[in-house]
Design an enzyme around this catalytic site. Sequence first.
Site, PDB file in Angstrom:
ATOM      1  N   ASP A   1      -3.803  -7.963 -15.844  1.00 61.68           N
ATOM      2  CA  ASP A   1      -4.759  -8.644 -14.982  1.00 61.68           C
ATOM      3  C   ASP A   1      -4.988 -10.040 -15.548  1.00 61.68           C
ATOM      4  O   ASP A   1      -4.612 -10.329 -16.690  1.00 61.68           O
ATOM      5  CB  ASP A   1      -6.054  -7.839 -14.945  1.00 61.68           C
ATOM      6  CG  ASP A   1      -7.129  -8.495 -14.093  1.00 61.68           C
ATOM      7  OD1 ASP A   1      -6.788  -9.018 -13.021  1.00 61.68           O
ATOM      8  OD2 ASP A   1      -8.293  -8.502 -14.511  1.00 61.68           O
TER       9      ASP A   1
ATOM     10  N   ASN B   1     -11.263  -2.761 -10.855  1.00 63.22           N
ATOM     11  CA  ASN B   1     -10.113  -2.951  -9.977  1.00 63.22           C
ATOM     12  C   ASN B   1      -8.791  -2.774 -10.714  1.00 63.22           C
ATOM     13  O   ASN B   1      -7.730  -2.794 -10.094  1.00 63.22           O
ATOM     14  CB  ASN B   1     -10.167  -4.337  -9.320  1.00 63.22           C
ATOM     15  CG  ASN B   1     -10.166  -5.454 -10.347  1.00 63.22           C
ATOM     16  OD1 ASN B   1     -10.597  -5.260 -11.481  1.00 63.22           O
ATOM     17  ND2 ASN B   1      -9.700  -6.609  -9.964  1.00 63.22           N
TER      18      ASN B   1
ATOM     19  N   ARG C   1      -2.999 -12.551  -5.048  1.00 61.56           N
ATOM     20  CA  ARG C   1      -3.722 -11.921  -3.947  1.00 61.56           C
ATOM     21  C   ARG C   1      -3.437 -10.419  -3.893  1.00 61.56           C
ATOM     22  O   ARG C   1      -3.284  -9.846  -2.814  1.00 61.56           O
ATOM     23  CB  ARG C   1      -3.364 -12.575  -2.623  1.00 61.56           C
ATOM     24  CG  ARG C   1      -3.765 -14.037  -2.505  1.00 61.56           C
ATOM     25  CD  ARG C   1      -5.264 -14.184  -2.542  1.00 61.56           C
ATOM     26  NE  ARG C   1      -5.708 -15.502  -2.083  1.00 61.56           N
ATOM     27  CZ  ARG C   1      -6.935 -15.950  -2.241  1.00 61.56           C
ATOM     28  NH1 ARG C   1      -7.833 -15.221  -2.874  1.00 61.56           N
ATOM     29  NH2 ARG C   1      -7.280 -17.135  -1.792  1.00 61.56           N
TER      30      ARG C   1
ATOM     31  N   GLY D   1      -0.178 -14.017   5.006  1.00 68.02           N
ATOM     32  CA  GLY D   1       0.731 -12.917   5.336  1.00 68.02           C
ATOM     33  C   GLY D   1       0.645 -11.807   4.310  1.00 68.02           C
ATOM     34  O   GLY D   1      -0.246 -11.769   3.475  1.00 68.02           O
TER      35      GLY D   1
END
Length: 1245
Positions: free
Chosen positions: A396, A909, A880, A851
């Site tokens: 991360d 997360n 993202r 997208g």
Amino acid sequence: IQSDGRNRLPGKRRTVVARHGSHQHEYHNISKGYHGNRIRTTKYSLLTFIPMNLFQQFHRTANLYFLFLVMLNWVPVVEAFQKEITMIPLVVVLIVIAIKDALEDYRRYRFDQKINNNIASVYSGKHQTYVDQHWQEVRVGDFVRLSCNEIIPADMLLLYSSDPHGVCYIETANLDGETNLKQREVVRDLPQQCSELTPENFHGRIECENPNNDLSRFRGYVEHPSKVRVGLHNNNLLLRSCTVRNTETVIGIVVYAGHETKAMMNNSGPRYKRSKLERRLNVDVLWSVVLLVIMCLTTAIGHGLWLSNLKEAPFLITDSVSPALAGFYLFWTMIIVLQVLIPISLYVSVEVVKLGQIFFIQNDKDFYNENLDSRIQCRALNITEDLGQIQYLFSDKTGTLTENKMVFRRCTIAGVEYPHEENGEKSNEKHVAPDRLLVQKLNCLSSPLFLLRDASMELTYIVDFFMALAICNTVVVSSPNQPRHVVCNIVPEVSPTKLKSLDEIKMLFQRFGLPRFSALSPPHNTGSPRSFTRKYFTRRKATSFRSGELGSWKGIEDNMVPLNVGDMSRLEISNGEQGSAGEPGADELIYEAESPDEAALVHAARAYGCTLRGRSVEHLLVELPGMGSLAVRLLHILPFDSTRKRMSVVVRHPLTNQVVVYTKGADSVIMDLAESPKSAERSDSMQGHIRKQTQKHLDDYAREGLRTLCIAKKVLEEEEYEVWLKHQVFAETSIENREELLMESALRLETNITLLGATGIVDRLQEEVPETIEALQKAGVKVWVLTGDKQETAINIACACRLLRSTDHLLTANCGSKVDVILLFYITSSPFKFRSRHPYICFPNPGLVYGCTLDFALQDDLKDNFLELSQHCRAVICCRSTPLQKSQVVRLVRDKLRVMTLAIGDGANDVSMIQVADVGVGISGQEGMQAVMSSDFAISRFKHLRKLLLVHGHWCYSRLANMILYFFYKNVMYVNLLFWYQFFCGFSGNVMTNSWVLIFFNLLFTSAPPLLYGILDKDVSADTLMKLPELYKSGQNSKAYLPSTFWLTMLDALYQSLVCFFIPYFALNGSDADLLSFGSPINASALLIILLHQVIESHSLTWLHAVVLVGSALFYFSFTLVFSMVCVTCSPPSNPLGVDKLQMSEMHFYGVCALTTVLALIPRLLFHALHNTISPSNTLKAAMMDQFNPEDYCKRMQRWNQTQAQTNVKSLITVEHSDIMIPNCDFRLPEELKEFGTPSSPVLS
């Protein structure tokens, strides 16, 4: 909301009623199946220990195998030894493990007793008051009263708090390690909210979800006798093990007790995984079984043939057993005799060695963090060697590579950017140096000569922007002098200010509440701060007023004098340290936030005089510049979640009385939700201009590596709010599908919001992150960064931490459709387009805006292409990324490439990818302990990963691999001695040694040295391993434990057994030595060979090694000597009395042992000498460098680095979905792409 009985699903929810009250008659029927509050983490009791422990131990295949041998030895026709002797290895192993289990269980028992006997104040229906009871006596439905600093005994619904606003504060450090206070709220609409709750008067019926381990969720409702339901949520629940803080008294009703509490359901204990080396070990154990079967078959067949060739031999006892049946019996006899070949003690030894390795890792002082007073935690007890074989590292970004200590750096409001240049030098989020231009604009609120009608809408944007920063959060406010800051019941008097009238203030905010806005002229250049000063004018003394005054401004001068810039300094002097002007000596406020972002934004707002001073359930106390303290009524909080990527607060504005929604969140989300111009004529309107400028500034912030958040606002009409409120209440009182309903309600509220601006927060790299990543890359570890940040931000951080370099390629895949992704994979795999291997790829997943590139790449039909392309890259950045995508990427690489993976993160997360990886590492940082609780190893800084892998990982793998090989070697070597003897005893299953020595040889005499070998062996020093990361590659390639290494070890054991058997055989051939006299030098030689073999293989020898090795030899000779002197009938039918004593008294015995030992070990010594001379390994070269003096060491280290360095200068390649270049005009779309249709972008134009 009236109860209609719908959606009542039995078995999926729990009903709770008061134990003493109006529902007492039905209490027992409702709660009879609920757990009590007594906890029991022990596995055994005094009665069940022996049977349960044996049952669990015999789940191991090795123990079952040896139990089978013990039972087999009780069969007379295949009996090999005395029945008691065969049981010794199994009994010893079972006893050792049972003692270990008993000690662990007793420790758990004492802890349980301590917890169960804690005292809590519980309401007694008999005494009509609260009495002290043990925790274990608490039941579901009991009312429990707690005081400040008391620990919560069970999961309770908060029904009363001594705080006048129905809040209490808890500390969850015992639960998740977080020390910041959390605010909990009393259930709304209770009849006795203003006075202490009386349990007999509580008539509500609680419906809630069944017990689960989700700490962040609680769903249910309280149904009153009037059938009115009040929704329950997580903020109403007090969790077991948390501590009440800053609240005098709280009362709650127990809804979950004992093992049904969330704390206990999350108490899973240490994590157990099976390491790669252990999987390899199991394979080799199977090969040992195959070898055992071959040897037993050989002996059985030989015995049958031998019997068939001996017709009527005088020394044979005549019986009716045929040679074939005798061979069958002998097969099972040899299974018993050669049982040592299966290393039962190896599994126990491996566990002991890993515990020793963990001890040294946990006590490494380099892992100690003095600031946090923490050290490394080893939560998984059996994968230490996997640390030495990592090939892919998934990390991360925020909080892992960076500090996660946010500092407010820049902001943009209404399209105007404020650089905060002075704040760039600050390193503490509590100290924000305000931007001078922004200070000047805010100071206008305090000027009585400033005409609102002449001001642009920009000032209202600025005030609302900082209002949102101050109140759109869940920050708990406290101070050193006061336990907490709260808001009064009524709107407080507005402190004396320098404004003229609340009417004018209301007009200021009402203008921003209009559905249409007048055009905003383009902002002036931020580089010219004086360009705005012509709008602002000098101050004069204002008339003080109170909240009830609604008069108009009086005595306004018609002629206004321009304001001097130097006079605009009132706000600057505060700088977040003191209270607002006019309140000298205000005590220092302490903000306790659940995330560093929230704390940084609240401190930034305070630096501009927008100070959050208190919080309650229904009000916020906010101080605004020029307006004093205002009580803002808090209507709703829509908390942040990873799906919405935003949070909102719904308030009633204290001046305009309007319902206002303040929202902050990710720019990709807020920009989509913000209102856009309705027509072409409005494309240059205020909002259109703000959107355009804000997006430009966001891109600039991202390129600088700043974390960005967008701030927005929405004004609701009363009718609109009432409609939304009905949907929200329905969602809150639902149990089934509650999350989906709340999501729909939030989306209904957060659409068509007005963009106010954005913030840029700097999150600096942790110390030594670039050096750590560079070292890991040199070690052959491929580093991937999986982050939810924007592409520009991730690339900026990647460059800062040397993951990307200025001379590297950068292949950027940014595709908007599946066909674009397929085409990208096709072109990049074409030999005419990419003839070289590209070192980098950046895979962004912009989601709504750009997208779903990563989503497409992870689909089944594109996974292989994605992996093929990523294998050509030295590092990968996934931007993202959602938590689910992170885990999918890790699982894909782990399963498809069959590599060892490590995932490291610090937040909730990151939990999914940490659990998926072979090794999960959590960082105990600023985002709680969820990642740590889910990890195998927990560290406090990313830099610790360097030593954990390169030093301890290398040591653990090489030590354990060499120890396992040594175990196999010594077992095979000794068993072969028994096998060779069968050729000289008619394959009868007889042995040339007494059974006691045979059993104890591996169990006692040679068991200690391998343990020391596996814990303390050191092939290279820690300093050299840190300076030469390339040495780590030996573990990645499993060079210490390859299949070829295993079979070479087996061949060496075979050779040594031949020498060890036949040298004594030829030395004693023709003599009158009996069977045991023949076996005595064989056993002694075998012991010396095995011990000296370890000396040869050891890379480091200390006095401790000498003590253990010499002690093992002395133990053997002492045992056999005493055994031969005192044992007369210990080993029937043979009699060992005096045999070893006689042998050890003759020089011939020592000569045979010495010759045998030398001849057995010479080939291994020659092999090591030749191999290390002709083709020395890098590890050996590095170990030799440790022996040089410092000057020679530095010179050789420099020469090493020069030979290892590779300089490849390559060009920059950027491939995006909009600019993929076609090699020539003859290019045709491949047939396999035609089924997907036309690309969404002009990729083929």
